[in-house]
Design an enzyme around this catalytic site. Structure first.
Site: not given
Length: 597
Positions: A58, A120-121, A170, A489
C-alpha cells in the site's frame, strides 16, 4: 446505487482514469464496483475506463498516486483496505502533505457498529491521519457519502494542495443511496478563507511599493519554490524574468519552474545547492520569494540567510508562510500566477526597467568560477558522470524521479530541468523508497514520455517489490541504481562529523544482487556497469531499450555530495569539496547542536 457505486461514480465524474491500491475485506465493495464500472463502460482503445493499478504494498500505491499527481498536476487517487492497509498509507500521506501534493485516499473501515471495538483489521484512521493529512473524513452517515467524496477532491486541489483521506465503513459502502450528481459539504469556514485568498488582488499601491523597492535594488534575486509549479505559474515567472531581468534560483521542489539552462538560471540553492547560487544569495540585496517557505534546508540559520538583503518580498497562497521564518518587507497572499502577471503588467505599463548589467555580469562570473565539477580523471565511475551521460540523452525533457540520499542530490545538481513536473522527489519528508513507485505513477500519467528513476542501493530496497509492478503493466520505465554499497548520505555525515564511525551505514556485507532481482521480476534488460570506459555505450543502450530497463552502476563509494552547507553554517562557509572553487574557508567540521541533518 450502493455506497461503493457512489464512490466510483464520483471518481468517474472527477475524470479519474487511473487508481492505485491494494484490496482487502473492508474495501471489497468498492473494488467490485470499479470492476463492474469498467465492464459497463468499455473504451474503444481497449483500455479500462478506470484502470486499477495493484502494487506490491500500500505504501507503493500511495507514492504511485503521488507520482501521478506530481507529474500531471491532477489529483492522485489511492484506494486501500482498513487496518494495515490504511496505516501503510501514512507515510505517503504525510509525504504529500509536506510537499503540497493533491491526493484523495479512500480507506475501507470496519462497520460503523464495530468501530472502537478493536475489530479485525480496525485502525483509528481519523486519529492517525488527522496529524498527517490536509483533512480526514470518517463517513458514518451514508447519506453524506457522495458529497463527502466530491468535497475531498475540492479540498485536495484548492488553495495549498494536499492529501485528503476518506475513511468509509463497510456498511456505508453497502448502503442503498440515491444519486444526486452534484453537491458538496458546506465547510463554510474553509470556503470563506479560500474565497478571500482567491479573490485577493494586487492594487496599484501594492505594485507601486514593490517596484519602488525593486528599482532601488542593485542585485535582486528570485527564490522560487514548489509553489510556482503547484500554481501552474512557470510561464508567468518566465515572462516576469524576461521583462525585468532578475536571476532565478530554485528550491529542490521548485526545480523545473524556470528553465535551468537559461542564462539567468542559478539552478538549485540551499544545503546542497550550487556554489554559484548560494554565493548569489550571499551577495543579493533584494529577495523575491515565490511559493517558497524558507525551510531549514534553504534558510539553514535564518539570520545568516541572504545577509545583505535590504528588502524581502514574498508571494504565497498560504498566509501561514508569510514571515514564518524570515520577516517580509512586502507580501501578498493570493494565486501566484495572477500576482506575477499583475506585477509584470504594472511594471511594463510604467516603464520599470531595472539596470542590472553589472549584476548579470557578476552572476555570469559566479557561474563560471564556481561551476559544478568533480574528479574527471578518476578511474572509478563517478556518479556525477552517470547523471551527465543520461542528461545528454534526455536533454532536460525526461521525467526524473529519485529516492532519497546522495543520488537524489546528484540528480538535482547535474540534470537539466527545462519545464515543470519533470522532477519528482520527496523533499520535506525525505522518504527513502519514494523513487520507484513515484516513477511508476508518473509513467501512468505520461505513457509516452521517458521516465527515469534515479535510485540508491539503500533507498530502492525500501520498495523494491515494485519492480514487479513495472513489468506486470509493461511500463517502459528506466531504473538506475547508483550503488555505493551503503547509506551514502549518512556515511558522508559520519565521515565529516563522527570521525568516520560508520555505524549501521556500511552495507558491504549485504548480498543483494540487484540485477538478478530485476531479472526475477521480469526485466528483459538488466545489467551491471562496473567499467568507466563502458559508461557511454551502456547508458545509450539502456535508454534506447524498448521496454522496462534496469541498470546498476557500481560507483566510487567515496564520492560525496558537494557543495554542502554544514549545520549551523552560512552559505559563505559552505564546503565545496576538492573540485569546486570556494571563495572562503569552510566551517569547522565539528558536531553541532543543529537539527538540520
Amino acid at each position: 446505487m450502493s455506497g461503493a457505486e457512489v464512490i466510483v461514480q464520483v471518481l468517474a465524474d472527477e475524470g479519474v482514469g487511473v487508481l492505485f491500491g491494494y484490496s482487502g475485506g473492508a474495501i471489497l465493495p468498492v473494488y467490485d464496483a470499479v470492476f463492474r464500472h469498467n465492464a459497463e463502460h468499455p473504451r474503444a482503445d481497449g483500455n479500462e475506463a478506470m484502470r486499477l493499478v495493484v502494487p506490491a504494498n500500500e505504501q507503493g500505491a500511495g507514492f504511485m498516486a503521488a507520482g501521478y499527481a506530481r507529474a500531471s498536476g491532477r489529483v492522485g487517487v489511492a484506494i486501500v483496505t482498513s487496518g494495515p492497509g490504511a496505516t501503510n498509507m501514512v507515510t505517503p500521506v504525510r509525504d504529500s502533505m509536506a510537499d503540497s501534493v493533491p491526493l484523495v485516499v479512500i480507506c475501507g473501515q470496519v462497520g460503523t457498529a464495530a468501530i472502537g471495538s478493536d475489530a479485525f483489521q480496525e485502525a483509528p484512521v481519523s486519529n492517525i491521519m488527522g496529524a498527517c493529512a490536509k483533512h480526514v473524513f470518517l463517513v458514518t452517515d451514508a447519506t453524506q457519502l457522495e458529497a463527502t467524496v466530491r468535497t475531498a477532491f475540492t479540498l485536495a486541489r484548492s488553495g495549498r494542495p494536499g492529501p485528503v483521506v476518506v475513511d468509509v465503513p463497510k456498511d456505508v459502502q453497502n448502503a442503498a443511496l440515491p444519486w444526486h450528481g452534484s453537491g458538496e459539504l458546506l465547510l463554510a469556514g474553509y470556503r470563506a478563507r479560500l474565497r478571500a485568498v482567491e479573490q485577493s488582488v494586487l492594487g496599484d499601491a501594492d505594485c507601486g511599493a514593490f517596484f519602488a523597492a525593486l528599482m532601488r535594488a542593485e542585485r535582486p534575486l528570485i527564490y522560487a519554490g514548489g509553489g510556482v509549479i503547484a500554481a501552474e505559474a512557470s510561464a508567468a515567472l518566465r515572462a516576469f524574468v524576461d521583462e525585468f531581468g532578475l536571476p532565478v534560483t530554485t528550491t529542490l521542489m521548485g526545480l523545473g519552474s524556470f528553465d535551468s539552462t537559461a542564462p539567468l538560471a542559478l539552478h538549485l540553492l540551499g544545503m546542497h545547492g550550487t556554489a554559484y547560487a548560494n554565493y548569489a544569495v550571499e551577495d543579493c540585496d533584494f529577495v523575491l520569494a515565490l511559493g517558497a517557505r524558507f525551510d531549514d534546508r534553504v534558510a539553514g540559520v535564518p539570520d545568516k540567510f541572504a545577509p545583505r538583503a535590504k528588502f524581502i518580498a514574498q508571494l504565497d497562497i498560504d498566509p501561514s508562510e508569510i514571515g514564518k521564518v524570515k520577516p517580509a518587507d512586502w507580501h501578498h497572499v493570493g494565486p501566484l500566477r495572477r500576482a506575477l502577471e499583475r506585477l509584470t503588467a504594472y511594471g511594463r505599463a510604467h516603464g520599470m526597467r531595472p539596470k542590472l548589467g553589472a549584476w548579470h555580469a557578476h552572476v555570469a562570473e559566479l557561474k563560471r568560477v564556481h561551476a559544478m565539477n568533480y574528479d574527471r580523471a578518476s578511474t572509478l565511475i563517478q556518479p556525477y558522470a552517470v547523471i551527465e551521460a543520461i542528461n545528454r540523452h534526455a536533454q532536460g525533457n525526461a521525467i526524473v524521479s529519485t529516492g532519497v540520499g546522495q543520488h537524489q542530490m546528484w540528480a538535482a545538481q547535474y540534470f537539466d530541468f527545462r519545464a515543470p513536473r519533470r522532477w519528482l522527489t520527496s523533499g520535506s519528508m525525505g522518504t527513502m523508497g519514494f523513487g520507484l513507485p513515484a516513477a511508476i505513477g508518473a509513467q501512468f500519467a505520461h505513457p509516452g514520455k521517458l521516465v527515469i528513476d534515479i535510485d540508491g542501493d539503500a533507498s530502492i530496497r525500501m520498495n523494491i517489490g515494485e519492480l514487479e509492478t513495472v513489468t506486470t503493466y509493461g511500463l517502459p520505465l528506466k531504473v538506475v541504481v547508483l550503488n555505493n554499497v551503503g547509506d551514502g548520505m549518512v556515511r558522508q555525515w559520519q565521515k565529516l562529523y563522527f570521525k568516520g564511525r560508520f555505524a549501521s551505514s556500511d552495507k558491504s556485507l549485504h548480498r543483494k544482487d540487484f540485477v538478478r532481482a530485476a531479472q526475477a521480476d521480469g526485466f528483459a534488460w538488466a545489467q551491471r556497469l562496473e567499467r568507466h570506459d563502458a559508461l557511454e555505450a551502456t547508458i545509450a543502450a539502456f535508454l534506447a531499450f524498448d521496454g522496462p530497463a534496469f541498470l546498476e552502476v557500481m560507483i566510487d563509494p567515496d564520492a560525496g555530495v558537494y557543495p554542502m552547507v554544514g549545520p549551523g553554517a552560512s552559505y559563505a562557509q559552505m564546503i565545496t569539496g576538492d573540485f569546486i572553487a570556494s571563495r572562503a574557508a569552510p566551517a569547522a567540521r565539528e558536531p553541532s547542536t543543529s537539527n538540520m541533518f
